[in-house]
Design an enzyme around this catalytic site. Sequence first.
Site, PDB file in Angstrom:
ATOM      1  N   LYS A 112      44.226  41.775  27.853  1.00  0.00           N
ATOM      2  CA  LYS A 112      43.028  40.860  27.631  1.00  0.00           C
ATOM      3  C   LYS A 112      42.184  42.496  26.841  1.00  0.00           C
ATOM      4  CE  LYS A 112      42.478  40.977  32.721  1.00  0.00           C
ATOM      5  NZ  LYS A 112      41.192  41.908  34.404  1.00  0.00           N
TER       6      LYS A 112
ATOM      7  N   HIS B  82      68.315  19.846  42.224  1.00  0.00           N
ATOM      8  CA  HIS B  82      68.110  19.049  41.234  1.00  0.00           C
ATOM      9  C   HIS B  82      67.829  19.813  40.145  1.00  0.00           C
ATOM     10  CE1 HIS B  82      69.594  15.846  43.571  1.00  0.00           C
ATOM     11  NE2 HIS B  82      68.775  16.514  44.774  1.00  0.00           N
TER      12      HIS B  82
ATOM     13  N   GLU C  42      52.422  41.209  40.730  1.00  0.00           N
ATOM     14  CA  GLU C  42      52.394  41.895  40.297  1.00  0.00           C
ATOM     15  C   GLU C  42      51.726  43.689  41.543  1.00  0.00           C
ATOM     16  OE1 GLU C  42      48.921  40.328  38.688  1.00  0.00           O
ATOM     17  OE2 GLU C  42      47.197  41.015  40.734  1.00  0.00           O
TER      18      GLU C  42
ATOM     19  N   LYS D  32      36.895  38.580  42.192  1.00  0.00           N
ATOM     20  CA  LYS D  32      36.464  39.820  42.437  1.00  0.00           C
ATOM     21  C   LYS D  32      35.407  40.382  42.915  1.00  0.00           C
ATOM     22  CE  LYS D  32      38.402  43.959  44.417  1.00  0.00           C
ATOM     23  NZ  LYS D  32      40.386  44.575  44.801  1.00  0.00           N
TER      24      LYS D  32
ATOM     25  N   GLY E   4      43.114  42.186  45.164  1.00  0.00           N
ATOM     26  CA  GLY E   4      42.891  40.160  44.231  1.00  0.00           C
ATOM     27  C   GLY E   4      44.304  39.157  45.370  1.00  0.00           C
ATOM     28  N   ARG E   5      45.527  39.624  45.240  1.00  0.00           N
ATOM     29  CA  ARG E   5      46.364  38.907  45.419  1.00  0.00           C
ATOM     30  C   ARG E   5      46.579  38.946  47.270  1.00  0.00           C
ATOM     31  NH1 ARG E   5      47.417  43.502  42.563  1.00  0.00           N
ATOM     32  NH2 ARG E   5      48.691  45.187  43.488  1.00  0.00           N
TER      33      ARG E   5
ATOM     34  N   GLU F  20      37.698  34.121  32.110  1.00  0.00           N
ATOM     35  CA  GLU F  20      38.941  32.603  32.390  1.00  0.00           C
ATOM     36  C   GLU F  20      37.223  32.616  33.709  1.00  0.00           C
ATOM     37  OE1 GLU F  20      40.880  35.616  32.301  1.00  0.00           O
ATOM     38  OE2 GLU F  20      42.675  34.509  31.374  1.00  0.00           O
TER      39      GLU F  20
HETATM   40  O1  LIG Z   1      39.187  38.110  41.002  1.00  0.00           O
HETATM   41  P1  LIG Z   1      38.838  38.613  39.968  1.00  0.00           P
HETATM   42  O2  LIG Z   1      37.982  39.623  39.891  1.00  0.00           O
HETATM   43  O3  LIG Z   1      38.124  37.307  38.709  1.00  0.00           O
HETATM   44  O4  LIG Z   1      40.327  38.599  39.220  1.00  0.00           O
HETATM   45  C1  LIG Z   1      41.464  37.698  39.284  1.00  0.00           C
HETATM   46  C2  LIG Z   1      42.761  38.494  38.861  1.00  0.00           C
HETATM   47  O5  LIG Z   1      42.602  38.904  37.617  1.00  0.00           O
HETATM   48  C3  LIG Z   1      43.265  40.328  37.470  1.00  0.00           C
HETATM   49  O6  LIG Z   1      44.312  39.109  36.311  1.00  0.00           O
HETATM   50  C4  LIG Z   1      44.229  40.787  38.231  1.00  0.00           C
HETATM   51  O7  LIG Z   1      45.555  41.418  37.948  1.00  0.00           O
HETATM   52  C5  LIG Z   1      44.212  40.265  38.950  1.00  0.00           C
HETATM   53  O8  LIG Z   1      44.352  40.502  40.500  1.00  0.00           O
HETATM   54  C6  LIG Z   1      43.118  39.069  39.650  1.00  0.00           C
HETATM   55  O9  LIG Z   1      42.775  38.540  41.230  1.00  0.00           O
END
Ligand SMILES: O=P(O)(O)OC[C@H]1O[C@H](O)[C@H](O)[C@@H](O)[C@@H]1O
Length: 634
Positions: A582, A457, A426, A277, A339-340, A283
């Site tokens: 972060k 199990h 979250e 996003k 995002g989620r 990462e």
């Molecule tokens: O989609 P991005 O901007 O790379 O973010 C990836 C993720 O980053 C963080 O961990 C947020 O807490 C997530 O909600 C998000 O989906």
Amino acid sequence: MREEKCRNVPVGFVSFPSTPTQPIHLQRIHNKRAQLPVLVTTQRRSNRKPIVVSTVQSVPSIYQATDERISNTSEWKALEEHAKNVISKTHLRDLVNDDKRSEKLWAEFDGCILDYSRQRVIPETMKLLFALAKKAKLEEKKEAMFRGYKINVTEDRSVLHTALRAPKGTQLYIDGVDIVDEVWQVLEKIRTFSDRVRNGQHVGVTGRPIKNFIAIGIGGSYLGPEFLHEALRTEKVASAAAGDRVLRFLSNVDPVDVKRATDKLNPEETMAIVVSKTFTTRETSINAKTIKDWLIYHLGDSAETIKKHMVACSTNLDKVVKFGIAPENMFPFWDWVGGRYSVCSAVGALPISLQYSFDVFERFLKGAHSMDTHFRYAPLEGNLPVLLGLLGVWNMSFLNYNARAIHPYSEALLRFPAHIQQLDMESNGKHVNIFGEVVDYPVGEIDFGEPGTNGQHSFFQLLHMGQVVPCDFIGFIESQNPVCEEGEPVSNHDELMANFFAQPDALAFGKTADEVRQEGKPEWLIPHMVFTGNRPSSCLLMPVLDAYVTGQLLALYEHRTAVQGFIWEINSFDQFGVELGKVLANKVRKQLNESRYFNKKISGFNHSTTKLLNRYMEGSVGCAFEHVFHYEDE
Ligand SMILES: O=P(O)(O)OC[C@H]1O[C@H](O)[C@H](O)[C@@H](O)[C@@H]1O
């Protein structure tokens, strides 16, 4: 057939108590002050701070502070009393044996059945929960969400993942723009692009067809698409459409994940989809860079290599272009998609359409939209997401169960619990309400789960005899892959489902000392074999796991989370909690760079971290940079 049952009411055309009853998009067009910053003030109890919002229609009056916290209302107190004086004196063994009660604790919509008779509730409990929902203005809050009010007050954003699956032609105007039209422009672009890749019109730089896809992203840019991919992988229509294509995910910055994502793939036939996003997540940036280098190493360093083999889903065009991806290869979404909550946007649409075709993805959207419509218009009493959400509030805030488990009796849903874990934890892992006050009641469960029967199990021992963890059992009437073994009393799917039907009763009824005694067990062993029971669960029974049903399931759980947040008066749509770690990682990264390449002593950390870092630095980095990288803080 299933679509016919759901109401196809245009978004924004229902009456809304806090605003005039005309369609919201008309109000927005005609509202001259719509862009003006405004301070929402009300006659409220003075110690509750006003919320500053940026547009007149940012937050409806329901989001202004009321005189009392939800936990001080008579509705909340009635539930506390009820839990203490009524429910604590019941046992599910007796409740479940009351047929009339069980008959009432059942709801259905569009093929999806919810049996909540094994929850620690009686019809009176539900009445009190509906009264609490009314007090918390649940109806108005969900309507505000659907209409695009900026209910994510801390980030001043609308929460409109429901618009991502609104049917083509529906209108929803936000700040003068029909966002459903925008959504469909992107979806059509994805349809065209995925068709071109799938039918060989878009080929790799060496002329070979593209048949491998690596989706690079993390968190909400990964978990939803991965759950969806797994749900479809063995589904008849989707798997036929996939053919011998391969879709993999690269999320962890652990370089081992790069190896696993690229292993045995031919770069000539591989396309990377960078999903982020913000396009700033460390990462994802590093993984995208690594895959870019992998492609360039094998296919040559040309603009054409990147153009043919890398695409992006993002809200940040500038960063995408700076990375080297052609603007026409970017598939946008918007800041009103969290995002989620983004799997229905380009985030899920692109990888899933490339792998399984756009038609399959569209079925998924239809299923989600069906559940949206139900959530929006069905009365609270029969509204599946509302029921799940209220039961969540009841279990957490009144019965004090602080965890819950999801057990899909479907291997194809193996990543569903992980997706819901992020979605819910979250969203509702908060310590203050939308007014900034510390919440004085438990909110935000610990979510976990595994497909049945594997979970049985593994951790079911604890669920049966240890802590009480309310469970959701999700089962399907038909299997994606029916198998019958000769000589077996039932089909393999019936064998699986026998467990689905048995476990909720085992949790609810338990086993008394007398029952164990009657089995002839010695007296000393009896306490070890007693099951206390009275452990709540819900059963969701759905037709067969296809794209449509997967969409329904997703929306059901998305809305459950929202319902709980609405009742708890928290903002389920921000996530400041992920920031602190972060920021500290940035400091460590800088230190690692300076110590590895410029021999700087480790300093500025506490004793423990310094000692751990020194020990870590005794190891070698295991690879060399061609040029020493001079650290620039981002
Ligand atoms: O989609 P991005 O901007 O790379 O973010 C990836 C993720 O980053 C963080 O961990 C947020 O807490 C997530 O909600 C998000 O989906």
